[in-house]
Design an enzyme around this catalytic site. Structure first.
Site, PDB file in Angstrom:
ATOM      1  N   CYS A 281     -33.346 -65.037  14.416  1.00  0.00           N
ATOM      2  CA  CYS A 281     -32.201 -65.930  14.282  1.00  0.00           C
ATOM      3  C   CYS A 281     -32.597 -67.338  14.721  1.00  0.00           C
ATOM      4  O   CYS A 281     -33.118 -67.522  15.823  1.00  0.00           O
ATOM      5  CB  CYS A 281     -31.030 -65.423  15.130  1.00  0.00           C
ATOM      6  SG  CYS A 281     -29.669 -66.596  15.213  1.00  0.00           S
TER       7      CYS A 281
ATOM      8  N   GLU B 281     -10.745 -84.231 -30.057  1.00  0.00           N
ATOM      9  CA  GLU B 281     -10.057 -84.640 -28.833  1.00  0.00           C
ATOM     10  C   GLU B 281     -10.728 -84.015 -27.621  1.00  0.00           C
ATOM     11  O   GLU B 281     -11.470 -83.040 -27.756  1.00  0.00           O
ATOM     12  CB  GLU B 281      -8.576 -84.256 -28.896  1.00  0.00           C
ATOM     13  CG  GLU B 281      -8.336 -82.839 -29.314  1.00  0.00           C
ATOM     14  CD  GLU B 281      -6.893 -82.615 -29.772  1.00  0.00           C
ATOM     15  OE1 GLU B 281      -6.248 -81.715 -29.226  1.00  0.00           O
ATOM     16  OE2 GLU B 281      -6.417 -83.345 -30.666  1.00  0.00           O
TER      17      GLU B 281
ATOM     18  N   LYS C  42     -11.277 -81.736 -24.398  1.00  0.00           N
ATOM     19  CA  LYS C  42     -10.758 -80.448 -23.942  1.00  0.00           C
ATOM     20  C   LYS C  42     -10.393 -80.640 -22.480  1.00  0.00           C
ATOM     21  O   LYS C  42     -11.256 -80.768 -21.619  1.00  0.00           O
ATOM     22  CB  LYS C  42     -11.813 -79.362 -24.107  1.00  0.00           C
ATOM     23  CG  LYS C  42     -11.327 -77.987 -23.730  1.00  0.00           C
ATOM     24  CD  LYS C  42     -12.284 -76.962 -24.298  1.00  0.00           C
ATOM     25  CE  LYS C  42     -12.088 -75.556 -23.823  1.00  0.00           C
ATOM     26  NZ  LYS C  42     -11.252 -75.278 -22.704  1.00  0.00           N
TER      27      LYS C  42
ATOM     28  N   CYS D  39     -27.540 -61.753  11.960  1.00  0.00           N
ATOM     29  CA  CYS D  39     -27.882 -61.852  13.367  1.00  0.00           C
ATOM     30  C   CYS D  39     -26.929 -60.891  14.070  1.00  0.00           C
ATOM     31  O   CYS D  39     -25.708 -61.042  13.963  1.00  0.00           O
ATOM     32  CB  CYS D  39     -27.655 -63.272  13.881  1.00  0.00           C
ATOM     33  SG  CYS D  39     -27.667 -63.376  15.676  1.00  0.00           S
TER      34      CYS D  39
ATOM     35  N   LYS E  68     -18.116 -76.817 -25.565  1.00  0.00           N
ATOM     36  CA  LYS E  68     -18.122 -76.949 -24.103  1.00  0.00           C
ATOM     37  C   LYS E  68     -19.350 -77.745 -23.688  1.00  0.00           C
ATOM     38  O   LYS E  68     -20.461 -77.446 -24.124  1.00  0.00           O
ATOM     39  CB  LYS E  68     -18.193 -75.564 -23.455  1.00  0.00           C
ATOM     40  CG  LYS E  68     -16.917 -74.745 -23.603  1.00  0.00           C
ATOM     41  CD  LYS E  68     -16.056 -74.799 -22.374  1.00  0.00           C
ATOM     42  CE  LYS E  68     -16.344 -73.670 -21.420  1.00  0.00           C
ATOM     43  NZ  LYS E  68     -15.343 -73.573 -20.355  1.00  0.00           N
TER      44      LYS E  68
ATOM     45  N   ASP F 178      -9.167 -79.948 -18.808  1.00  0.00           N
ATOM     46  CA  ASP F 178      -9.260 -78.800 -17.911  1.00  0.00           C
ATOM     47  C   ASP F 178      -7.964 -78.673 -17.119  1.00  0.00           C
ATOM     48  O   ASP F 178      -7.862 -79.105 -15.977  1.00  0.00           O
ATOM     49  CB  ASP F 178     -10.467 -78.978 -16.982  1.00  0.00           C
ATOM     50  CG  ASP F 178     -10.943 -77.649 -16.445  1.00  0.00           C
ATOM     51  OD1 ASP F 178     -10.412 -76.612 -16.865  1.00  0.00           O
ATOM     52  OD2 ASP F 178     -11.847 -77.654 -15.596  1.00  0.00           O
TER      53      ASP F 178
ATOM     54  N   ASP G  28     -16.299 -71.249 -13.588  1.00  0.00           N
ATOM     55  CA  ASP G  28     -15.909 -70.868 -14.950  1.00  0.00           C
ATOM     56  C   ASP G  28     -17.111 -70.387 -15.756  1.00  0.00           C
ATOM     57  O   ASP G  28     -17.004 -69.453 -16.548  1.00  0.00           O
ATOM     58  CB  ASP G  28     -15.295 -72.067 -15.677  1.00  0.00           C
ATOM     59  CG  ASP G  28     -13.948 -72.440 -15.084  1.00  0.00           C
ATOM     60  OD1 ASP G  28     -13.553 -71.781 -14.100  1.00  0.00           O
ATOM     61  OD2 ASP G  28     -13.316 -73.373 -15.586  1.00  0.00           O
TER      62      ASP G  28
ATOM     63  N   CYS H 155     -30.410 -68.061  18.168  1.00  0.00           N
ATOM     64  CA  CYS H 155     -30.583 -67.344  19.439  1.00  0.00           C
ATOM     65  C   CYS H 155     -31.953 -66.674  19.551  1.00  0.00           C
ATOM     66  O   CYS H 155     -32.303 -66.170  20.617  1.00  0.00           O
ATOM     67  CB  CYS H 155     -29.477 -66.301  19.619  1.00  0.00           C
ATOM     68  SG  CYS H 155     -29.612 -64.908  18.488  1.00  0.00           S
TER      69      CYS H 155
ATOM     70  N   CYS I  49     -24.814 -64.484  20.331  1.00  0.00           N
ATOM     71  CA  CYS I  49     -25.534 -65.606  19.705  1.00  0.00           C
ATOM     72  C   CYS I  49     -24.657 -66.853  19.730  1.00  0.00           C
ATOM     73  O   CYS I  49     -23.522 -66.834  19.241  1.00  0.00           O
ATOM     74  CB  CYS I  49     -25.903 -65.247  18.271  1.00  0.00           C
ATOM     75  SG  CYS I  49     -26.499 -66.658  17.315  1.00  0.00           S
TER      76      CYS I  49
ATOM     77  N   GLU J  64      -1.420 -79.619 -22.686  1.00  0.00           N
ATOM     78  CA  GLU J  64      -2.137 -79.246 -21.476  1.00  0.00           C
ATOM     79  C   GLU J  64      -1.548 -80.012 -20.298  1.00  0.00           C
ATOM     80  O   GLU J  64      -1.490 -81.241 -20.327  1.00  0.00           O
ATOM     81  CB  GLU J  64      -3.621 -79.596 -21.669  1.00  0.00           C
ATOM     82  CG  GLU J  64      -4.555 -78.883 -20.748  1.00  0.00           C
ATOM     83  CD  GLU J  64      -4.887 -77.452 -21.187  1.00  0.00           C
ATOM     84  OE1 GLU J  64      -4.311 -76.957 -22.193  1.00  0.00           O
ATOM     85  OE2 GLU J  64      -5.713 -76.833 -20.510  1.00  0.00           O
TER      86      GLU J  64
ATOM     87  N   TYR K 123      -0.816 -81.655 -27.727  1.00  0.00           N
ATOM     88  CA  TYR K 123      -1.806 -81.576 -28.807  1.00  0.00           C
ATOM     89  C   TYR K 123      -1.377 -80.741 -30.005  1.00  0.00           C
ATOM     90  O   TYR K 123      -2.131 -80.596 -30.957  1.00  0.00           O
ATOM     91  CB  TYR K 123      -3.172 -81.123 -28.296  1.00  0.00           C
ATOM     92  CG  TYR K 123      -3.221 -79.874 -27.434  1.00  0.00           C
ATOM     93  CD1 TYR K 123      -2.818 -78.639 -27.912  1.00  0.00           C
ATOM     94  CD2 TYR K 123      -3.710 -79.951 -26.124  1.00  0.00           C
ATOM     95  CE1 TYR K 123      -2.891 -77.514 -27.114  1.00  0.00           C
ATOM     96  CE2 TYR K 123      -3.794 -78.823 -25.324  1.00  0.00           C
ATOM     97  CZ  TYR K 123      -3.380 -77.612 -25.822  1.00  0.00           C
ATOM     98  OH  TYR K 123      -3.445 -76.508 -25.043  1.00  0.00           O
TER      99      TYR K 123
HETATM  100  S1  IVH Z   1      -5.853 -76.455 -28.934  1.00  0.00           S
HETATM  101  C1  IVH Z   1      -5.491 -71.963 -29.702  1.00  0.00           C
HETATM  102  N1  IVH Z   1      -6.616 -78.637 -27.755  1.00  0.00           N
HETATM  103  O1  IVH Z   1      -8.340 -74.946 -23.699  1.00  0.00           O
HETATM  104  C2  IVH Z   1      -5.231 -72.575 -28.363  1.00  0.00           C
HETATM  105  N2  IVH Z   1      -6.582 -76.659 -26.460  1.00  0.00           N
HETATM  106  O2  IVH Z   1     -10.230 -72.797 -23.541  1.00  0.00           O
HETATM  107  C3  IVH Z   1      -5.957 -73.879 -28.196  1.00  0.00           C
HETATM  108  N3  IVH Z   1      -7.224 -77.007 -24.112  1.00  0.00           N
HETATM  109  O3  IVH Z   1      -5.953 -72.421 -24.130  1.00  0.00           O
HETATM  110  C4  IVH Z   1      -5.047 -75.020 -28.361  1.00  0.00           C
HETATM  111  N4  IVH Z   1      -7.562 -79.166 -24.245  1.00  0.00           N
HETATM  112  O4  IVH Z   1      -5.306 -74.520 -22.754  1.00  0.00           O
HETATM  113  C5  IVH Z   1      -6.398 -77.322 -27.606  1.00  0.00           C
HETATM  114  N5  IVH Z   1      -7.235 -80.685 -26.850  1.00  0.00           N
HETATM  115  C6  IVH Z   1      -7.007 -79.377 -26.709  1.00  0.00           C
HETATM  116  C7  IVH Z   1      -7.194 -78.724 -25.472  1.00  0.00           C
HETATM  117  C8  IVH Z   1      -6.982 -77.363 -25.381  1.00  0.00           C
HETATM  118  C9  IVH Z   1      -7.566 -78.121 -23.454  1.00  0.00           C
HETATM  119  C10 IVH Z   1      -7.163 -75.673 -23.481  1.00  0.00           C
HETATM  120  C11 IVH Z   1      -6.032 -74.805 -23.927  1.00  0.00           C
HETATM  121  C12 IVH Z   1      -6.706 -73.540 -24.408  1.00  0.00           C
HETATM  122  C13 IVH Z   1      -8.001 -73.594 -23.657  1.00  0.00           C
HETATM  123  C14 IVH Z   1      -9.070 -72.738 -24.283  1.00  0.00           C
END
Ligand code: IVH
Length: 699
Positions: free
Chosen positions: A435, A141, A143, A453, A341, A145, A56, A438, A458, A203, A255
């Site tokens: 190599c 909160e 984030k 190689c 991030k 994945d 990412d 070989c 080989c 999510e 969320y």
């Molecule tokens: S708020 C405006 N809250 O992260 C859209 N997003 O990188 C964002 N994500 O598309 C919504 N945890 O899929 C929000 N606590 C959280 C989140 C969250 C993960 C994701 C979401 C968003 C992406 C952006």
């Protein structure tokens, strides 16, 4: 013989045709164009195929670079530029689901300084004084994945679920999301409290334990292994068969709640979600002022690997919704929230040596052998260094203390040396001239990054080719791992995979670690592989660009290996699911004497080449392509497809402009129906299908 680790365990195999790499000498307009292509390519892999090739962080770097070019050269911004759009358009696997309110993107920062700068900007935009800014309430909160999802409730009843897609139109995954336990099908609210319409965003993710269990199951079944929980969640959600989704232990954190009723605060909407039966992330906190946000992020980052699910940062949202309206949004993201991030976790360790592994195609890949170190939630001791230039650019040397991290939280990566700790007598590393397996001189062509190689005999290459031949998805020979293959090559019993079919139990029993039983088992496993289906054999041959999907297409289009070998490039390219590049690669492979001889030796060894398709039915469907969906009364799915192919037709899995007709039984696939309607492809019921089979004409 230094052949460990393999390309497979390095996880670094990259298709040489994949677009890669920045070229700093390009003009901004050309670089912008190149970046857009790269971003679109990787975005498709990520969003539609759930199979990213790059971490990412590398993807984000591409987008950031494009954004900075566009900032300096606004004339280079195109309406379709990935900086102006979100995600990827729907794949066609599911029916399109337009969003009533677009699902926007989320702006991100990667340092506290930038997060503070956002705070300062926000304060200015809202015209707050210092005291007001300090009293600003913010929801923090994790984030998560995973994948964002939008769920609609109609008078308290679960009605629809859609993925984000490109932000305007997502994919309809209603049936799949219905199976997720943390998604209520009926809101747990008092009747007078139930909003007539409610859209919940959240999510969908796969807990780490469930991810590991799933991969164990996948591996045992010889199915695809997922690189990380996010890909596994996406792959599990985007299933045609919701029963598969149901078996995957997906979960969701909610969320966001949107209703026509007025909710004054973000925290109110989370409270409503909680009471309605959703799971709101337990790490969510309502804090006051940016200092508290900083503390929250630091604490969360320290605990990120002990939460049981993957997070890649924190999201900070202004609590007061009136302020949301005043701040509004940029072209792609709301101004009232910001993602922080986490920087990739880095550790230092000793680089013991740099070794070179030889892959099945002869490619020589340098890799770092390090003192084991715990980073990003697992222990790392090996990392690919990719090629000669990468080692030179990083100038890492044996004996160096190096910085390691997990790129995209998955693939171990050597960032670079800690120069202050470099031993005085250190010298830069040189790519070996010969190599390591070989001893034949290695070759690096002018203008290419990779070193090869070129000795087809080989043992290192042979070992990898045989290991590929015996692997799952190919001939699947149980008990024939790299170590055993190494042993058989060393003992002079085999030089390639065709030799396997001449091995006798007595030859093996003399070898170290081969008791009578294990020798018998191995010979039996090899024998069992003789009648693997044709697609497995095709994969086993290791032809460039021929993986499982293409192999199935070739097998169902042409029937047996002899027909495939005899087919011209044009005939191959005319096969459904086989393009020009694949056709050319096939022809090149079978034009090589060595490969033909190998195939003949497999035949002599009793390997089955598939069944030539012969049919005495009139070939009324020759050149026609008929897609089947749903359940028919008088045909099983396979039966219907056979009826089509036996009359010279093809029956691919999806509708395209080339489709002659779509046969729709009961409970047909929505995506196929929509596609057929859009393209004007005739849709037949079972009686119409029978007429088509009888006459070759559309009824
Ligand atoms: S708020 C405006 N809250 O992260 C859209 N997003 O990188 C964002 N994500 O598309 C919504 N945890 O899929 C929000 N606590 C959280 C989140 C969250 C993960 C994701 C979401 C968003 C992406 C952006």
């Amino acid at each position: 013989m230094a052949v460990e680790p393999t390309e497979r365990t390095m996880g670094g195999e990259r298709d040489p045709d994949t677009p890669v790499g920045p070229d700093p000498s390009l003009a901004p307009s050309e670089r912008a164009k190149e970046l857009r292509e790269l971003i679109e390519y990787h975005s498709r892999l990520y969003h539609q195929q759930d199979a990213p090739e790059i971490p990412d962080a590398d993807y984000d770097a591409l987008v950031d670079e494009l954004r900075s070019i566009e900032a300096v050269h606004p004339d280079l911004v195109t309406p379709g530029s990935p900086t102006q759009t979100v995600g990827a358009p729907p794949s066609g696997l599911f029916a399109p689901a337009p969003h009533r309110v677009p699902m926007m993107s989320l702006d991100k920062v990667v340092s506290f300084e930038e997060l503070l700068a956002w705070g300062v900007r926000t304060k200015r935009l809202l015209g707050l004084d210092d005291a007001e800014a300090e009293a600003l309430r913010l929801v923090c909160e994790p984030k998560i994945d995973g994948l964002s999802i939008s769920i609609t409730y109609d008078h308290g009843r679960y009605a629809r679920a859609a993925t984000r897609g490109d932000g305007r139109v997502g994919e309809d995954v209603t049936e799949n999301v219905r199976t997720i336990e943390s998604v209520p099908l009926e809101l747990a609210l008092d009747p007078d409290e139930v909003p007539p319409d409610l859209e919940v965003r959240g999510e969908v993710y796969l807990p780490i334990a469930a991810f590991q269990e799933l991969n164990q199951r996948q591996e045992a079944a010889g199915d695809k292994i997922f690189a990380n929980p996010r890909n596994a969640a996406a792959g599990s959600l985007r299933q045609r068969d919701a029963k598969i989704t149901a078996s995957r232990a997906l979960a969701m954190f909610a969320y966001q709640a949107e209703t026509s009723a007025e909710l004054a605060r973000q925290s109110d909407s989370l409270e409503l979600l909680r009471r309605a039966g959703f799971v709101v992330n337990p790490e969510t906190r309502l804090v006051t002022g940016l200092d508290a946000v900083y503390e929250y992020c630091k604490d969360l980052e320290a605990r990120r690997h002990s939460l049981g699910y993957e997070i890649d940062g924190a999201v900070v949202k202004i609590d007061d919704r009136a302020l949301h309206r005043r701040l509004g949004a940029t072209s792609h993201a709301p101004r009232w929230m910001m993602a922080y991030k986490f920087p990739p976790e880095e550790r230092t360790t000793l680089l013991r040596q740099i070794m070179v592994s030889i892959g099945r195609t002869g490619r020589a890949t340098p890799f770092a052998v390090m003192e084991p170190v715990r980073v990003g939630g697992s222990t790392v001791s090996l990392a690919s260094l990719h090629n000669e230039d990468q080692v030179a650019a990083k100038d890492v040397r044996p004996g160096d203390t190096v910085v390691v991290r997990k790129a995209g939280d998955v693939i171990p990566e050597v960032v670079g040396p800690v120069l202050s700790e470099r031993p005085a007598d250190s010298t830069s590393w040189r790519f070996p001239a010969d190599c390591p397996v070989c001893g034949v001189p290695l070759v690096r062509l002018e203008g290419e990054a990779d070193t090869y190689c070129v000795n087809l005999d080989c043992p290192g290459q042979q070992l990898q080719r045989i290991a590929h031949f015996a692997s799952r998805g190919a001939m699947d020979i149980e008990g024939l791992g790299e170590q055993r293959i190494h042993q058989l090559i060393e003992a002079g019993l085999i030089t390639d995979a065709a030799d396997l079919y001449r091995l006798a139990v007595e030859e093996l029993t003399g070898l170290e670690g081969f008791a009578d039983l294990s020798a018998r088992n191995l010979v039996a496993a090899i024998d069992g592989s003789r009648d693997r289906p044709l697609p497995n054999l095709l994969v086993a041959l290791g032809i460039r660009h021929v993986g499982g999907t293409v192999a199935h297409a070739l097998a169902s289009g042409l029937g047996d290996l002899d027909s495939i070998m005899e087919a011209s490039e044009t005939e191959l390219a005319a096969t459904e699911g086989v393009g020009g590049i694949i056709a050319a690669s096939m022809v090149r492979f079978f034009a090589t004497e060595r490969n033909r001889a190998f195939v003949e030796r497999l035949r002599q060894g009793g390997v089955s080449f598939g069944v030539r398709l012969v049919s005495d039915l009139p070939q009324v469907l020759a050149g026609k392509s008929v897609v089947v969906t749903g359940t028919l009364e008088n045909f099983s799915r396979e039966g219907a497809e056979e009826a089509i192919t036996a009359r010279g037709g093809k029956s691919p899995g999806s509708v395209s402009a080339k489709t002659t007709a779509l046969v729709a039984g009961s409970s047909p696939g929505a995506a196929k129906l929509t596609k057929a309607e859009q393209l004007g492809v005739p849709i037949l019921d079972e009686a119409g299908f029978q007429a088509l089979l009888d006459t070759g004409e559309l009824p």
